[in-house]
Design an enzyme around this catalytic site. Structure first.
Site, PDB file in Angstrom:
ATOM      1  N   CYS A   1     -10.725  -2.825  -4.832  1.00  0.00           N
ATOM      2  CA  CYS A   1      -9.775  -3.831  -5.329  1.00  0.00           C
ATOM      3  C   CYS A   1     -10.507  -5.049  -5.892  1.00  0.00           C
ATOM      4  CB  CYS A   1      -8.794  -4.238  -4.232  1.00  0.00           C
ATOM      5  SG  CYS A   1      -7.649  -2.900  -3.822  1.00  0.00           S
TER       6      CYS A   1
ATOM      7  N   GLU B   1      -3.078  -4.416  -3.267  1.00  0.00           N
ATOM      8  CA  GLU B   1      -3.600  -5.280  -4.335  1.00  0.00           C
ATOM      9  C   GLU B   1      -3.566  -4.570  -5.677  1.00  0.00           C
ATOM     10  OE1 GLU B   1      -4.882  -4.664  -1.366  1.00  0.00           O
ATOM     11  OE2 GLU B   1      -6.358  -6.142  -0.748  1.00  0.00           O
TER      12      GLU B   1
ATOM     13  N   ASN C   1       0.840  -1.199   0.000  1.00  0.00           N
ATOM     14  CA  ASN C   1       0.000   0.000   0.000  1.00  0.00           C
ATOM     15  C   ASN C   1       0.874   1.249   0.000  1.00  0.00           C
ATOM     16  OD1 ASN C   1       0.632  -0.909   2.663  1.00  0.00           O
ATOM     17  ND2 ASN C   1      -1.043   0.258   3.563  1.00  0.00           N
TER      18      ASN C   1
ATOM     19  N   GLU D   1       0.424   5.182   0.708  1.00  0.00           N
ATOM     20  CA  GLU D   1      -0.467   6.230   1.209  1.00  0.00           C
ATOM     21  C   GLU D   1      -0.003   7.610   0.769  1.00  0.00           C
ATOM     22  OE1 GLU D   1      -0.897   5.536   5.452  1.00  0.00           O
ATOM     23  OE2 GLU D   1      -2.140   3.761   5.061  1.00  0.00           O
TER      24      GLU D   1
HETATM   25  N1  THU Z   1      -5.370  -1.373   2.316  1.00  0.00           N
HETATM   26  C1  THU Z   1      -4.818  -2.224   1.404  1.00  0.00           C
HETATM   27  O1  THU Z   1      -3.663  -2.040   0.981  1.00  0.00           O
HETATM   28  N2  THU Z   1      -5.577  -3.262   0.962  1.00  0.00           N
HETATM   29  C2  THU Z   1      -6.849  -3.534   1.371  1.00  0.00           C
HETATM   30  O2  THU Z   1      -7.464  -4.494   0.896  1.00  0.00           O
HETATM   31  C3  THU Z   1      -7.500  -2.668   2.357  1.00  0.00           C
HETATM   32  C4  THU Z   1      -6.713  -1.504   2.834  1.00  0.00           C
HETATM   33  C5  THU Z   1      -4.557  -0.255   2.823  1.00  0.00           C
HETATM   34  C6  THU Z   1      -4.999   1.116   2.424  1.00  0.00           C
HETATM   35  C7  THU Z   1      -4.428   1.967   3.540  1.00  0.00           C
HETATM   36  O3  THU Z   1      -3.082   2.285   3.245  1.00  0.00           O
HETATM   37  C8  THU Z   1      -4.434   1.039   4.758  1.00  0.00           C
HETATM   38  O4  THU Z   1      -4.573  -0.271   4.245  1.00  0.00           O
HETATM   39  C9  THU Z   1      -5.542   1.320   5.747  1.00  0.00           C
HETATM   40  O5  THU Z   1      -6.773   1.353   5.117  1.00  0.00           O
END
Ligand code: THU
Length: 127
Positions: A88, A55, A42, A44
């Site tokens: 996703c 994902e 992820n 941010e």
């Molecule tokens: N996040 C993911 O990477 N995948 C998911 O399926 C759900 C959430 C991340 C987004 C954000 O950086 C953090 O988790 C908290 O929501």
């Protein structure tokens, strides 16, 4: 299919998560029809809404390398097993209807499902 290897690649990607705001690290790894693995974490942003999930990063890496047929995706989180977010799910459904989804955590728990179960009747553009 080597599920252990896919989970391991997702775990490695999780260590590269850029999540200074939520402090929640996620890693993903996609297995393509060609047998290649593309991983993602992820990413941010200070403008929270433009954060991208692990994902989608993994899938976009595969597709941008010319691999559009996805067989499986592993997602690794830190605490309890979690599922895949709605955005996703729609992206996964775009690139394969029988995609296997492996949800795992760093403790070693895992759950296997499919995109058809997580997103029945996904939107497809028909005109
Ligand atoms: N996040 C993911 O990477 N995948 C998911 O399926 C759900 C959430 C991340 C987004 C954000 O950086 C953090 O988790 C908290 O929501």
């Amino acid at each position: 299919m080597n599920i252990k290897r896919l989970i391991n690649e997702a775990k490695k990607a999780r260590n590269r998560a850029y999540s200074p705001y939520s402090k929640y690290k996620v890693g993903a790894a996609v297995l393509t029809k060609g047998g290649n693995i593309y991983s993602g974490c992820n990413v941010e942003n200070a403008s929270f809404g433009i954060t991208c999930c692990a994902e989608r990063v993994a899938i976009f890496k595969a597709v941008s390398e010319g691999e559009k047929d996805i067989k499986a995706i592993a997602v690794v989180t830190g605490g309890k097993l979690t599922s895949v977010c709605g955005a996703c799910r729609q992206v996964i459904a775009e690139f394969g209807k029988d995609v296997k989804i492996i949800m795992a955590n760093v403790k070693g728990d895992k759950k296997v499902t499919t995109i058809a179960k997580l997103l029945p009747d996904a939107f497809k553009l028909k005109r």
